[in-house]
Scaffold this motif. Sequence first.
Motif, PDB file in Angstrom:
ATOM      1  N   GLN A 159      10.241 -12.446  -6.318  1.00  0.00           N
ATOM      2  CA  GLN A 159      10.911 -11.937  -7.428  1.00  0.00           C
ATOM      3  C   GLN A 159      12.283 -12.506  -7.683  1.00  0.00           C
ATOM      4  OE1 GLN A 159       9.774  -9.448  -9.758  1.00  0.00           O
ATOM      5  NE2 GLN A 159      11.803  -9.643 -10.695  1.00  0.00           N
ATOM      6  N   ALA A 160      13.099 -12.575  -6.835  1.00  0.00           N
ATOM      7  CA  ALA A 160      14.513 -13.335  -6.715  1.00  0.00           C
ATOM      8  C   ALA A 160      14.370 -14.691  -7.311  1.00  0.00           C
ATOM      9  CB  ALA A 160      15.034 -13.088  -5.292  1.00  0.00           C
ATOM     10  N   ALA A 161      13.438 -15.392  -7.153  1.00  0.00           N
ATOM     11  CA  ALA A 161      13.307 -16.852  -7.388  1.00  0.00           C
ATOM     12  C   ALA A 161      12.635 -16.782  -8.708  1.00  0.00           C
ATOM     13  CB  ALA A 161      12.359 -17.572  -6.493  1.00  0.00           C
ATOM     14  N   GLY A 162      12.118 -15.814  -9.208  1.00  0.00           N
ATOM     15  CA  GLY A 162      11.530 -15.841 -10.681  1.00  0.00           C
ATOM     16  C   GLY A 162      10.310 -16.737 -10.588  1.00  0.00           C
ATOM     17  N   ILE A 163       9.525 -16.486  -9.570  1.00  0.00           N
ATOM     18  CA  ILE A 163       8.277 -17.284  -9.392  1.00  0.00           C
ATOM     19  C   ILE A 163       7.067 -16.124  -8.978  1.00  0.00           C
ATOM     20  CG2 ILE A 163       6.721 -18.512  -7.728  1.00  0.00           C
ATOM     21  CD1 ILE A 163       8.888 -20.206  -8.952  1.00  0.00           C
ATOM     22  N   PRO A 164       6.110 -16.047 -10.216  1.00  0.00           N
ATOM     23  CA  PRO A 164       5.127 -15.098 -10.182  1.00  0.00           C
ATOM     24  C   PRO A 164       4.364 -14.993  -8.795  1.00  0.00           C
ATOM     25  CG  PRO A 164       5.181 -16.233 -12.261  1.00  0.00           C
ATOM     26  CD  PRO A 164       5.918 -17.267 -11.317  1.00  0.00           C
ATOM     27  N   MET A 165       3.989 -13.847  -8.491  1.00  0.00           N
ATOM     28  CA  MET A 165       3.141 -13.837  -7.345  1.00  0.00           C
ATOM     29  C   MET A 165       1.859 -12.737  -7.531  1.00  0.00           C
ATOM     30  SD  MET A 165       4.310 -12.191  -3.749  1.00  0.00           S
ATOM     31  CE  MET A 165       3.446 -10.698  -3.010  1.00  0.00           C
ATOM     32  N   ILE A 166       0.799 -13.165  -7.136  1.00  0.00           N
ATOM     33  CA  ILE A 166      -0.460 -12.440  -7.530  1.00  0.00           C
ATOM     34  C   ILE A 166      -1.131 -11.873  -6.140  1.00  0.00           C
ATOM     35  CG2 ILE A 166      -2.709 -12.046  -8.770  1.00  0.00           C
ATOM     36  CD1 ILE A 166      -1.762 -14.200 -10.611  1.00  0.00           C
ATOM     37  N   SER A 167      -0.932 -10.583  -5.916  1.00  0.00           N
ATOM     38  CA  SER A 167      -1.722 -10.118  -4.533  1.00  0.00           C
ATOM     39  C   SER A 167      -3.275  -9.914  -5.167  1.00  0.00           C
ATOM     40  CB  SER A 167      -0.984  -9.012  -4.043  1.00  0.00           C
ATOM     41  OG  SER A 167      -1.827  -8.510  -3.124  1.00  0.00           O
ATOM     42  N   PRO A 168      -3.981 -10.551  -4.278  1.00  0.00           N
ATOM     43  CA  PRO A 168      -5.418 -10.307  -4.367  1.00  0.00           C
ATOM     44  C   PRO A 168      -6.045  -8.970  -4.120  1.00  0.00           C
ATOM     45  CG  PRO A 168      -5.182 -11.641  -2.537  1.00  0.00           C
ATOM     46  CD  PRO A 168      -4.041 -11.513  -3.201  1.00  0.00           C
ATOM     47  N   ALA A 169      -5.224  -8.574  -3.137  1.00  0.00           N
ATOM     48  CA  ALA A 169      -6.011  -7.356  -2.408  1.00  0.00           C
ATOM     49  C   ALA A 169      -5.007  -6.214  -1.974  1.00  0.00           C
ATOM     50  CB  ALA A 169      -6.976  -7.764  -1.203  1.00  0.00           C
ATOM     51  N   SER A 170      -3.719  -6.118  -2.203  1.00  0.00           N
ATOM     52  CA  SER A 170      -2.774  -5.237  -1.505  1.00  0.00           C
ATOM     53  C   SER A 170      -2.804  -4.078  -2.303  1.00  0.00           C
ATOM     54  CB  SER A 170      -1.559  -5.670  -1.440  1.00  0.00           C
ATOM     55  OG  SER A 170      -1.238  -6.720  -0.249  1.00  0.00           O
ATOM     56  N   THR A 171      -2.991  -2.966  -1.912  1.00  0.00           N
ATOM     57  CA  THR A 171      -3.382  -1.544  -2.780  1.00  0.00           C
ATOM     58  C   THR A 171      -2.208  -0.682  -2.693  1.00  0.00           C
ATOM     59  OG1 THR A 171      -4.768  -1.180  -0.860  1.00  0.00           O
ATOM     60  CG2 THR A 171      -5.925  -1.837  -2.771  1.00  0.00           C
ATOM     61  N   ASN A 172      -1.211  -0.929  -1.738  1.00  0.00           N
ATOM     62  CA  ASN A 172       0.163   0.045  -1.702  1.00  0.00           C
ATOM     63  C   ASN A 172       0.846   0.065  -3.057  1.00  0.00           C
ATOM     64  OD1 ASN A 172       2.995   0.726  -1.265  1.00  0.00           O
ATOM     65  ND2 ASN A 172       1.732   1.822   0.294  1.00  0.00           N
ATOM     66  N   PRO A 173       1.012   1.073  -3.848  1.00  0.00           N
ATOM     67  CA  PRO A 173       1.802   0.852  -5.002  1.00  0.00           C
ATOM     68  C   PRO A 173       3.018   0.287  -5.071  1.00  0.00           C
ATOM     69  CG  PRO A 173       1.087   3.352  -4.692  1.00  0.00           C
ATOM     70  CD  PRO A 173       0.547   2.250  -3.210  1.00  0.00           C
ATOM     71  N   LYS A 174       3.844   0.556  -3.876  1.00  0.00           N
ATOM     72  CA  LYS A 174       5.171  -0.360  -3.701  1.00  0.00           C
ATOM     73  C   LYS A 174       5.255  -1.642  -4.103  1.00  0.00           C
ATOM     74  CE  LYS A 174       5.819   1.506   0.298  1.00  0.00           C
ATOM     75  NZ  LYS A 174       6.425   1.885   1.667  1.00  0.00           N
ATOM     76  N   VAL A 175       4.137  -2.335  -3.935  1.00  0.00           N
ATOM     77  CA  VAL A 175       3.934  -3.781  -3.934  1.00  0.00           C
ATOM     78  C   VAL A 175       4.517  -4.144  -5.303  1.00  0.00           C
ATOM     79  CG1 VAL A 175       2.311  -5.760  -3.957  1.00  0.00           C
ATOM     80  CG2 VAL A 175       2.233  -4.182  -2.250  1.00  0.00           C
ATOM     81  N   THR A 176       3.817  -3.865  -6.356  1.00  0.00           N
ATOM     82  CA  THR A 176       4.083  -4.256  -7.775  1.00  0.00           C
ATOM     83  C   THR A 176       5.419  -3.596  -8.193  1.00  0.00           C
ATOM     84  OG1 THR A 176       2.445  -2.826  -8.520  1.00  0.00           O
ATOM     85  CG2 THR A 176       2.018  -5.002  -8.378  1.00  0.00           C
TER      86      THR A 176
END
Length: 381
Positions: free
Chosen positions: A121-138
């Motif tokens: 986020q700080a670097a402005g580089i998109p990250m896609i988690s395939p499988a992390s389900t905890n709401p806090k991630v996004t």
Amino acid sequence: MNPRLPLISAIAGSAALLALGLSGCKSGGGDTIKVGEFASLTGKEATFGTSSHEGTLLAIEEINAKGGVLGKKIELLTEDNQSKAGEPANIVNKLISRDGVVAILGEVASSRSLEAAPIAQAAGIPMISPASTNPKVTEVGDYIFRICFIDPFQGTVMANFATKTLKAGKVAILTDAKSDYSKGLAKYFKEQFAKNGGTLASELDYNGGDKDFKAQLTTIKGAGADAVFVPGYYNDVALIAIQAKELGLGVPLFGGDGWESENLLQVGKDAVEGNYFSTHCSPEDASPKMTAFVAAYKAKYNKTPDAMAALGYDSAYVLADAIQRAGTTEGAKLRDAIAATKDFEGVTGKFSLDAKRDAVKSAAILQIKDGKFRFLETIAP
Ligand code: PHE
């Protein structure tokens, strides 16, 4: 314990490194598009990372075989975090500042995605988690996406399963106190189960990696639960099931996607037989997409893919599709293109990303029967 403390310095470090690294504009001008992946290829949750990596790699190879995106091949840079806290931050820092990746794919485990997300986020580089389900991630920010459902949904699905299918009025919960995933899933399960009129026999903790669960299981046995919800990862769950059997607990155990590993079957053997868990998809799904994926995966790896493999595969295709639509790998434009992912036809079903950058999609419930995961039912959101 505050797993986020070391991050503060990690983020500060990443910003400094980035300021240096960006001057070369390395990712834009090269002859490949560099994509970083961080995964637990070894250590406690090795099957998670291995599966998601294998799925991701298969997708990248297919995409490249068809010519790549924007006239370039995708170069996948994969790093192993050994299932260890601290490593995801190091690795994602390196991938971004040293290697100049244009996007990050990973992780499976929510705690590890949560560690890396602030850096992307700080670097402005998109990250896609395939499988992390905890709401806090996004919730970390607008560059962080996932292509799986979230645990408020998964917890609700399993609470309704307990009430309707297991006909359990009184459930015990055994949570991994070290895992954001486990704590979140326990919480959302509890909320829905209470709404269904269910009560809790007892609520106990362990620390991921523990070997002895007898004290907790003895308490649970004394509390007279109809079933035990164990929202943990497969390695711990296998031992819990074995010890529950030794103690003669005699009620079903059930859990979430963290159960899904061949290791659960190999270690848990007859102690896990008959139990249930929710996950993202099943290789038994007869859709043309899943059938083709299972065949390609089997041809390459000589085994049947699990949910993480399918999610890894879909995550790479979602990214490639977004790069194509964006027409560039520039961070903000790529972010917007990922956010605009709609009606994506994946192996794990057809899905869209919502305003919170989470995928809206169905869950599957599997049962362990004759030493295999068998598909039971699909639950739509
Ligand atoms: N959902 C789990 C987490 O967030 C990880 C997981 C996904 C495990 C899919 C197995 C299958 O931590």
